[in-house]
Design a protein around this motif. Structure first.
Motif, PDB file in Angstrom:
ATOM      1  N   LEU A  39       0.827  -1.200   0.000  1.00 55.65           N
ATOM      2  CA  LEU A  39       0.000   0.000   0.000  1.00 55.65           C
ATOM      3  C   LEU A  39       0.865   1.255   0.000  1.00 55.65           C
ATOM      4  O   LEU A  39       0.607   2.201  -0.744  1.00 55.65           O
ATOM      5  N   ARG A  40       1.908   1.258   0.832  1.00 56.43           N
ATOM      6  CA  ARG A  40       2.823   2.405   0.877  1.00 56.43           C
ATOM      7  C   ARG A  40       3.496   2.593  -0.482  1.00 56.43           C
ATOM      8  O   ARG A  40       3.637   3.719  -0.971  1.00 56.43           O
ATOM      9  N   TYR A  89       0.966   4.221  -2.847  1.00 52.68           N
ATOM     10  CA  TYR A  89       0.765   5.647  -2.566  1.00 52.68           C
ATOM     11  C   TYR A  89       1.965   6.478  -3.007  1.00 52.68           C
ATOM     12  O   TYR A  89       1.808   7.598  -3.497  1.00 52.68           O
ATOM     13  N   LEU A 116       1.618   6.752  -6.732  1.00 51.60           N
ATOM     14  CA  LEU A 116       0.557   7.709  -7.050  1.00 51.60           C
ATOM     15  C   LEU A 116       1.039   9.147  -6.861  1.00 51.60           C
ATOM     16  O   LEU A 116       0.792  10.011  -7.716  1.00 51.60           O
ATOM     17  N   PHE A 117       1.752   9.422  -5.772  1.00 49.13           N
ATOM     18  CA  PHE A 117       2.252  10.771  -5.512  1.00 49.13           C
ATOM     19  C   PHE A 117       3.221  11.212  -6.609  1.00 49.13           C
ATOM     20  O   PHE A 117       3.121  12.335  -7.121  1.00 49.13           O
TER      21      PHE A 117
END
Length: 102
Positions: free
Chosen positions: A21-22, A25, A28-29
């Motif tokens: 998940l990290r 993210y 995505l960033f």
């Protein structure tokens, strides 16, 4: 704060999921940050009368977006069990194959 047994299988699975998940993210960033810079650059370098809505201006956004969707699928669809079951089945298969070779 509660301490968890790091040898516990549930803890290891949860930790692995949080790492995935990290990673998503972070992906995505970076996707958003880089594409905002690309949009700004492309928009500021338009010739007079030129439209922004051309394929060349959306190339990175589109194809990297497909990769981001694939990353999201591996993170969020693995939570429903299909990929996790496949991984466990493959691990068992490889362990049995290793036992036979010994």
């Amino acid at each position: 704060m509660e301490r968890f047994d790091e040898n516990d299988i549930q803890y290891q699975k949860a930790r692995r999921y949080v790492e995935k998940l990290r990673g998503f993210y972070a992906h995505l960033f970076v996707y958003i940050a880089v594409n905002v810079m690309i949009v700004f650059y492309n928009y500021s370098h338009l010739k007079p009368g030129e439209s922004y809505f051309e394929f060349k201006n959306f190339f990175t956004l589109t194809f990297w977006g497909v990769g981001l969707l694939a990353h999201a699928a591996t993170v969020f669809l693995s939570k429903n069990g299909y990929l996790q079951n496949w991984e466990e089945k493959k691990i068992r298969e490889l362990m049995e194959k290793e036992k036979k070779n010994l």
